[in-house]
Design a protein around this motif. Structure first.
Motif, PDB file in Angstrom:
ATOM      1  N   GLN A  90       0.720  -1.147   0.012  1.00  0.00           N
ATOM      2  CA  GLN A  90      -0.222  -0.166   0.000  1.00  0.00           C
ATOM      3  C   GLN A  90       0.860   1.284  -0.172  1.00  0.00           C
ATOM      4  OE1 GLN A  90      -1.580   0.827   4.221  1.00  0.00           O
ATOM      5  NE2 GLN A  90      -0.944  -1.398   4.362  1.00  0.00           N
ATOM      6  N   THR A  91       0.216   2.377  -0.331  1.00  0.00           N
ATOM      7  CA  THR A  91       0.856   3.702  -0.419  1.00  0.00           C
ATOM      8  C   THR A  91       0.273   4.606   0.586  1.00  0.00           C
ATOM      9  OG1 THR A  91       2.050   5.389  -1.442  1.00  0.00           O
ATOM     10  CG2 THR A  91       0.013   4.399  -2.522  1.00  0.00           C
ATOM     11  N   CYS A  92       0.443   5.917   0.648  1.00  0.00           N
ATOM     12  CA  CYS A  92      -0.250   6.841   1.357  1.00  0.00           C
ATOM     13  C   CYS A  92      -1.604   6.994   0.837  1.00  0.00           C
ATOM     14  CB  CYS A  92       0.549   8.377   1.136  1.00  0.00           C
ATOM     15  SG  CYS A  92      -0.363   9.669   1.571  1.00  0.00           S
ATOM     16  N   CYS A  93      -2.533   7.450   1.760  1.00  0.00           N
ATOM     17  CA  CYS A  93      -3.968   7.362   1.114  1.00  0.00           C
ATOM     18  C   CYS A  93      -4.452   8.377   0.138  1.00  0.00           C
ATOM     19  CB  CYS A  93      -5.048   7.583   2.266  1.00  0.00           C
ATOM     20  SG  CYS A  93      -5.077   8.836   3.083  1.00  0.00           S
ATOM     21  N   GLY A  94      -3.521   9.632   0.277  1.00  0.00           N
ATOM     22  CA  GLY A  94      -3.780  10.636  -0.653  1.00  0.00           C
ATOM     23  C   GLY A  94      -4.612  11.975   0.164  1.00  0.00           C
ATOM     24  N   ALA A  95      -4.785  11.966   1.180  1.00  0.00           N
ATOM     25  CA  ALA A  95      -5.721  12.729   1.908  1.00  0.00           C
ATOM     26  C   ALA A  95      -4.984  14.179   1.822  1.00  0.00           C
ATOM     27  CB  ALA A  95      -5.846  12.372   3.330  1.00  0.00           C
ATOM     28  N   LEU A  96      -3.873  14.308   2.145  1.00  0.00           N
ATOM     29  CA  LEU A  96      -3.632  15.813   2.121  1.00  0.00           C
ATOM     30  C   LEU A  96      -3.304  16.306   0.777  1.00  0.00           C
ATOM     31  CD1 LEU A  96      -0.472  15.563   4.913  1.00  0.00           C
ATOM     32  CD2 LEU A  96      -2.773  16.472   4.980  1.00  0.00           C
ATOM     33  N   ALA A  97      -2.932  15.276  -0.276  1.00  0.00           N
ATOM     34  CA  ALA A  97      -2.987  15.923  -1.761  1.00  0.00           C
ATOM     35  C   ALA A  97      -4.517  16.129  -2.183  1.00  0.00           C
ATOM     36  CB  ALA A  97      -2.356  14.754  -2.719  1.00  0.00           C
ATOM     37  N   HIS A  98      -5.390  15.532  -1.958  1.00  0.00           N
ATOM     38  CA  HIS A  98      -6.753  15.701  -2.142  1.00  0.00           C
ATOM     39  C   HIS A  98      -7.172  17.018  -1.493  1.00  0.00           C
ATOM     40  CE1 HIS A  98     -11.214  14.468  -1.836  1.00  0.00           C
ATOM     41  NE2 HIS A  98     -10.907  14.950  -3.060  1.00  0.00           N
ATOM     42  N   HIS A  99      -6.850  17.210  -0.275  1.00  0.00           N
ATOM     43  CA  HIS A  99      -7.193  18.462   0.585  1.00  0.00           C
ATOM     44  C   HIS A  99      -6.627  19.697   0.007  1.00  0.00           C
ATOM     45  CE1 HIS A  99      -8.767  15.384   3.931  1.00  0.00           C
ATOM     46  NE2 HIS A  99      -9.529  15.659   2.960  1.00  0.00           N
ATOM     47  N   SER A 100      -5.446  19.534  -0.451  1.00  0.00           N
ATOM     48  CA  SER A 100      -4.821  20.684  -0.970  1.00  0.00           C
ATOM     49  C   SER A 100      -4.919  21.068  -2.495  1.00  0.00           C
ATOM     50  CB  SER A 100      -3.091  20.754  -0.647  1.00  0.00           C
ATOM     51  OG  SER A 100      -2.796  19.481  -1.029  1.00  0.00           O
ATOM     52  N   GLY A 101      -5.888  20.109  -3.130  1.00  0.00           N
ATOM     53  CA  GLY A 101      -6.070  20.414  -4.581  1.00  0.00           C
ATOM     54  C   GLY A 101      -5.152  19.808  -5.595  1.00  0.00           C
ATOM     55  N   GLU A 102      -4.193  19.034  -5.254  1.00  0.00           N
ATOM     56  CA  GLU A 102      -3.285  18.484  -6.264  1.00  0.00           C
ATOM     57  C   GLU A 102      -3.706  16.983  -6.404  1.00  0.00           C
ATOM     58  OE1 GLU A 102      -1.097  19.952  -7.037  1.00  0.00           O
ATOM     59  OE2 GLU A 102      -0.165  21.343  -5.536  1.00  0.00           O
ATOM     60  N   MET A 103      -4.766  17.265  -7.562  1.00  0.00           N
ATOM     61  CA  MET A 103      -5.698  15.869  -7.655  1.00  0.00           C
ATOM     62  C   MET A 103      -4.988  15.034  -8.400  1.00  0.00           C
ATOM     63  SD  MET A 103      -8.366  16.183  -6.097  1.00  0.00           S
ATOM     64  CE  MET A 103      -9.148  14.728  -6.800  1.00  0.00           C
ATOM     65  N   ASP A 104      -3.905  15.319  -9.294  1.00  0.00           N
ATOM     66  CA  ASP A 104      -3.107  14.230  -9.930  1.00  0.00           C
ATOM     67  C   ASP A 104      -2.442  13.331  -9.003  1.00  0.00           C
ATOM     68  OD1 ASP A 104      -1.358  16.429  -9.365  1.00  0.00           O
ATOM     69  OD2 ASP A 104       0.081  15.898 -11.115  1.00  0.00           O
ATOM     70  N   ILE A 105      -1.728  13.861  -7.942  1.00  0.00           N
ATOM     71  CA  ILE A 105      -1.128  13.221  -7.170  1.00  0.00           C
ATOM     72  C   ILE A 105      -1.983  12.160  -6.105  1.00  0.00           C
ATOM     73  CG2 ILE A 105       0.433  13.335  -4.865  1.00  0.00           C
ATOM     74  CD1 ILE A 105       1.707  15.493  -5.843  1.00  0.00           C
ATOM     75  N   ALA A 106      -3.247  12.788  -5.792  1.00  0.00           N
ATOM     76  CA  ALA A 106      -4.290  12.087  -4.960  1.00  0.00           C
ATOM     77  C   ALA A 106      -4.713  10.875  -5.889  1.00  0.00           C
ATOM     78  CB  ALA A 106      -5.372  13.068  -4.709  1.00  0.00           C
ATOM     79  N   SER A 107      -5.032  11.134  -7.361  1.00  0.00           N
ATOM     80  CA  SER A 107      -5.330  10.204  -8.114  1.00  0.00           C
ATOM     81  C   SER A 107      -4.511   8.996  -8.229  1.00  0.00           C
ATOM     82  CB  SER A 107      -5.784  10.569  -9.487  1.00  0.00           C
ATOM     83  OG  SER A 107      -6.827  11.877  -9.547  1.00  0.00           O
ATOM     84  N   ALA A 108      -2.952   9.446  -8.490  1.00  0.00           N
ATOM     85  CA  ALA A 108      -2.124   8.530  -8.644  1.00  0.00           C
ATOM     86  C   ALA A 108      -2.075   7.609  -7.368  1.00  0.00           C
ATOM     87  CB  ALA A 108      -0.839   8.942  -8.904  1.00  0.00           C
ATOM     88  N   LEU A 109      -2.032   8.113  -6.177  1.00  0.00           N
ATOM     89  CA  LEU A 109      -2.001   7.209  -5.049  1.00  0.00           C
ATOM     90  C   LEU A 109      -3.309   6.315  -4.848  1.00  0.00           C
ATOM     91  CD1 LEU A 109      -0.648  10.102  -2.519  1.00  0.00           C
ATOM     92  CD2 LEU A 109       0.647   8.240  -3.459  1.00  0.00           C
TER      93      LEU A 109
END
Ligand code: SF4
Ligand code: SF4
Length: 414
Positions: free
Chosen positions: A215-234
């Protein structure tokens, strides 16, 4: 504007400006300002979308202090999906940010948070600082002030638990009720490794076999800060790696991670397995609430109170389950906490980005916590745990912060 953002912004129409969300909003309560309320923020988002603001900074100035606690979503009689329009606005606002600042943040989100080795190294260094007496010296003489604004962060440092993070491939217990994948998270696995051990112990006692999937990071911080490409990749990585193991449940003990995993079907709208992943994701206390607790338990003789983490209560609608589970522990006196579901001011890295506002919100929480007279305050999210620890230390209270799984594991101690 892309089609998916247009869809999200259409949700602004649901707001009927009734103001019922205002008293539940921590930033409105502290500032008294309409622009720091859900209704005010929705109004500014509409102006932004319609091109009526002179600069995106006018919107960012009021969205940045939003905790994302989602108390407004629970309170809204009109079903406004504040969380999705907030995410869409942040996704658009990041395009206007300072490229150096943004580049640094993206580096942290993509390469530091998902790196267990780096996080463990940071944990070891922090523990040396805490255990060597250096932290006591700094706090006694207020040396953190020498570090300028950065020094404010020292007060939020958690007392880190010892223990190495869990590793991919580990399997624990026999399968009587189900085979569950434990989502260990990044910060939780580094800072609260003992809570993972406690969670495993409790799940085994209740008939679940637990394994640690890749597994990897859930992407919460990327999602909340608007960095959707990172959140989607995770999100894509987690769906592929975890579902490949075909677990009965994906169990989470950190409310912030759990709420993000459950949003994967929204983050990845067209992913064929995102909805299955979201449906299999469950907070550990909600899973335990499905059946009466099993196994012999010790009597603990403790007075405890429960703080309802926003991302469990508002984002995942896990309301009565914690009380149902905790009330089965022998010897536990569970004292109600006034406004238990009100944010503590932690909200991811909010306490680092907005320390003054965060501490003002925490003050109200601590007044209620103090009034319970409890020996232990429970919280099911690492951010809340460290924020409450800060509050207890600053108020000089003789009280301990625990994750509910740490308390349950005490009852199940060998
Ligand atoms: S409660 Fe809902 S409808 Fe009413 S002002 Fe707040 S967001 Fe708008
Ligand atoms: S998410 Fe929380 S802080 Fe933000 S507007 Fe809603 S209630 Fe206020």
């Amino acid at each position: 504007m892309t089609e998916h953002l247009t869809d999200e912004f259409n949700k602004l129409d649901a707001c009927i400006h009734c103001g019922m969300c205002l008293p539940t909003c921590p930033t409105f309560r502290v500032t008294g300002s309409e622009a720091e309320s859900p209704r005010g923020r929705l109004f500014l988002m509409r102006q932004f979308v319609e091109g009526q603001l002179d600069s995106p900074k006018q919107l960012a100035a009021h969205l940045d202090p939003c905790l994302g606690c989602l108390a407004c979503v629970t309170a809204c009689p009109s079903g406004v999906e504040y969380n999705t329009v907030l995410a869409a606005s942040r996704e658009r606002l990041v395009q206007h940010q300072n490229p150096v600042k943004r580049g640094f943040r993206r580096l942290m989100l993509r390469h530091v948070l998902p790196n267990p080795f780096l996080l463990y190294l940071i944990k070891v260094m922090t523990r040396v600082y805490e255990q060597s007496g250096l932290q006591q010296l700094v706090r006694r003489h207020h040396l953190e002030k020498l570090a300028g604004p950065m020094g404010q962060l020292e007060q939020f440092l958690p007392t880190l638990q010892p223990g190495a993070p869990l590793k991919t491939g580990q399997v624990f217990g026999e399968n009587r009720k189900g085979r569950v994948a434990l989502f260990v998270g990044c910060i939780m696995n580094a800072a609260y490794a003992q809570t993972h051990q406690a969670t495993i112990k409790v799940l085994i006692a209740n008939g679940y076999q637990v394994f640690i999937p890749k597994q990897t990071c859930c992407g919460a911080l990327a999602h909340h800060s608007g960095e959707m490409d990172i959140a989607s990749a995770l999100a894509r990585q987690n769906i592929d790696d975890i579902l490949a193991e075909n677990p009965d449940w994906i169990v989470v003990n950190a409310a912030g991670c759990g709420s993000t995993l459950k949003e994967y079907d929204h983050i990845l709208k067209n992913h064929p397995q995102a909805a299955v992943f979201a449906e299999k994701t469950i907070d550990v206390i909600a899973l335990l609430a499905k059946h009466p607790l099993e196994g012999a338990m010790h009597t603990l003789n403790l007075t405890v109170t429960y703080h309802a983490a926003c991302h469990l209560h508002h984002a995942q609608a896990v309301h009565h389950e914690p009380y149902l589970v905790l009330s089965q522990l022998p010897g536990i006196q569970l004292v109600p906490l006034t406004e238990a579901e009100m944010c503590c001011g932690s909200a991811g890295v909010y306490n680092l980005a907005h320390p003054e506002l965060s501490l003002r919100i925490l003050e109200d929480k601590m007044d209620h916590v103090k009034n319970t007279g409890a020996e232990v305050v429970l919280a099911a999210n690492p951010g809340c745990m460290l924020q409450l620890e800060t509050g207890i230390r600053q108020a000089g209270l003789d009280m301990k912060v625990m994750h509910p799984m740490d308390l349950l594991a005490l009852a199940y101690a060998d």
